[in-house]
Design a protein around this motif. Structure first.
Motif, PDB file in Angstrom:
ATOM      1  N   LYS A  12      32.998  77.547 -65.672  1.00  0.00           N
ATOM      2  CA  LYS A  12      32.797  76.515 -64.642  1.00  0.00           C
ATOM      3  C   LYS A  12      31.775  77.059 -63.653  1.00  0.00           C
ATOM      4  O   LYS A  12      31.606  78.263 -63.539  1.00  0.00           O
ATOM      5  N   GLY A  13      31.125  76.177 -62.931  1.00  0.00           N
ATOM      6  CA  GLY A  13      30.215  76.651 -61.877  1.00  0.00           C
ATOM      7  C   GLY A  13      28.766  76.531 -62.270  1.00  0.00           C
ATOM      8  O   GLY A  13      28.399  75.725 -63.132  1.00  0.00           O
ATOM      9  N   PHE A  16      27.473  76.303 -65.931  1.00  0.00           N
ATOM     10  CA  PHE A  16      28.017  75.327 -66.886  1.00  0.00           C
ATOM     11  C   PHE A  16      26.959  74.346 -67.402  1.00  0.00           C
ATOM     12  O   PHE A  16      26.729  74.231 -68.607  1.00  0.00           O
ATOM     13  N   GLU A  34      32.302  67.912 -70.142  1.00  0.00           N
ATOM     14  CA  GLU A  34      31.879  67.839 -68.742  1.00  0.00           C
ATOM     15  C   GLU A  34      32.686  68.842 -67.946  1.00  0.00           C
ATOM     16  O   GLU A  34      33.867  69.051 -68.212  1.00  0.00           O
ATOM     17  N   GLU A  35      32.027  69.407 -66.935  1.00  0.00           N
ATOM     18  CA  GLU A  35      32.668  70.461 -66.138  1.00  0.00           C
ATOM     19  C   GLU A  35      33.981  69.983 -65.516  1.00  0.00           C
ATOM     20  O   GLU A  35      34.951  70.718 -65.404  1.00  0.00           O
ATOM     21  N   LYS A  36      33.987  68.714 -65.107  1.00  0.00           N
ATOM     22  CA  LYS A  36      35.167  68.207 -64.379  1.00  0.00           C
ATOM     23  C   LYS A  36      36.256  67.709 -65.333  1.00  0.00           C
ATOM     24  O   LYS A  36      37.300  67.235 -64.888  1.00  0.00           O
ATOM     25  N   ARG A  38      39.410  67.204 -67.452  1.00  0.00           N
ATOM     26  CA  ARG A  38      40.760  67.780 -67.342  1.00  0.00           C
ATOM     27  C   ARG A  38      41.237  68.244 -68.721  1.00  0.00           C
ATOM     28  O   ARG A  38      42.253  68.906 -68.844  1.00  0.00           O
ATOM     29  N   ILE A  53      36.540  75.362 -71.395  1.00  0.00           N
ATOM     30  CA  ILE A  53      35.937  75.500 -70.065  1.00  0.00           C
ATOM     31  C   ILE A  53      36.866  76.385 -69.245  1.00  0.00           C
ATOM     32  O   ILE A  53      38.033  76.048 -69.058  1.00  0.00           O
ATOM     33  N   THR A  54      36.354  77.525 -68.798  1.00  0.00           N
ATOM     34  CA  THR A  54      37.233  78.514 -68.153  1.00  0.00           C
ATOM     35  C   THR A  54      36.674  78.975 -66.810  1.00  0.00           C
ATOM     36  O   THR A  54      35.511  78.742 -66.499  1.00  0.00           O
ATOM     37  N   LYS A  55      37.485  79.683 -66.067  1.00  0.00           N
ATOM     38  CA  LYS A  55      37.011  80.348 -64.844  1.00  0.00           C
ATOM     39  C   LYS A  55      35.984  81.403 -65.257  1.00  0.00           C
ATOM     40  O   LYS A  55      36.167  82.085 -66.280  1.00  0.00           O
ATOM     41  N   THR A  56      34.958  81.545 -64.445  1.00  0.00           N
ATOM     42  CA  THR A  56      33.868  82.478 -64.750  1.00  0.00           C
ATOM     43  C   THR A  56      34.362  83.853 -65.199  1.00  0.00           C
ATOM     44  O   THR A  56      33.967  84.353 -66.255  1.00  0.00           O
TER      45      THR A  56
END
Ligand code: PRP
Length: 215
Positions: A12-13, A16, A34-36, A38, A53-56
């Protein structure tokens, strides 16, 4: 059959959108990526691709354990993680550097004058390696974001953090003292996945190289 899927970890961030744009250029994408989103696993069944999609800071962990075959992440995060992963490509984007900064009005004459002071950072391993190489012992406090707050509210004397445009430093009256490392985004791979899925991953790397060269 499951073996034939390739799982790609994206952070994410800031990286992305740049990462999905790059993959799109070689036709690797999925509906709803998409980044957002869910939805945490986004699959393209025709192409046998899974995107997660994960935390950096977690991208190297997914790749190290083979939960993701490949990932995109900054060199700074790879260094900090110390994980056993292969770097396949320097993607060139996400250019930034990791540096030490202090409040402008509390600047000391030399780097050594900060020995034995407190530093807040998301990168304690890189910071410690750097200061040790300078013969300096420091006290490290790990924060997970808004690092610049540290010296402003008196939690620390300095920060070790990423600078991209310099805006955050400027807006918080901080001044860079020393550059610690330059970084860009890298394509990383799990060593076992690379062996087992070599043909597909290697073909992808060659496609990506062509795109990067033409840019
Ligand atoms: C990063 C970094 C700085 C900022 C630098 O933070 O930690 O705070 O970007 O960018 P600049 O030089 O262009 O101003 P990020 O936006 O990832 O958020 P965080 O502070 O919550 O980690």
């Amino acid at each position: 059959m499951n073996n034939e899927y390739i799982t790609i970890a994206l952070p994410k961030g800031k990286l992305f959108g740049l990462s999905t744009d790059l993959f799109e250029k070689i036709g690797w994408t999925a509906e709803g990526l998409e980044e957002k989103s869910r939805k945490l696993v986004i699959t393209n069944e025709d192409q046998r691709l899974n995107f997660i999609i994960t935390k950096t800071a977690d991208v190297p962990t997914y790749v190290e354990y083979g939960a993701a075959d490949i990932g995109i992440i900054g060199k700074d995060v790879i260094e900090e993680s110390g994980k056993d992963i292969y770097e396949l490509l320097d993607l060139g984007f996400g250019k930034c550097h990791l540096m030490m900064a202090v409040p402008k009005d509390r600047k000391r004459p030399t780097l050594q004058d900060y020995a034995h002071t407190r530093v807040v950072t998301k990168f304690p391993h890189i910071a410690e390696k750097f200061f040790t190489s300078q013969g300096m012992q420091m006290e490290y406090i790990k924060l997970n974001g808004s690092i610049e707050l540290g010296p402003i509210i008196g939690l620390s004397d300095s920060i070790v953090d990423i600078v991209e445009t310099g805006t955050t430093l400027r807006e918080n009256n901080l001044e860079e003292i020393v550059n610690i490392m330059d970084a860009t985004a890298r394509l990383i791979v799990n060593p076992v996945s690379f062996r087992l899925k070599f043909d597909r991953i290697n073909a992808m790397v060659n496609e990506l190289k062509k795109v990067l060269q033409s840019q």
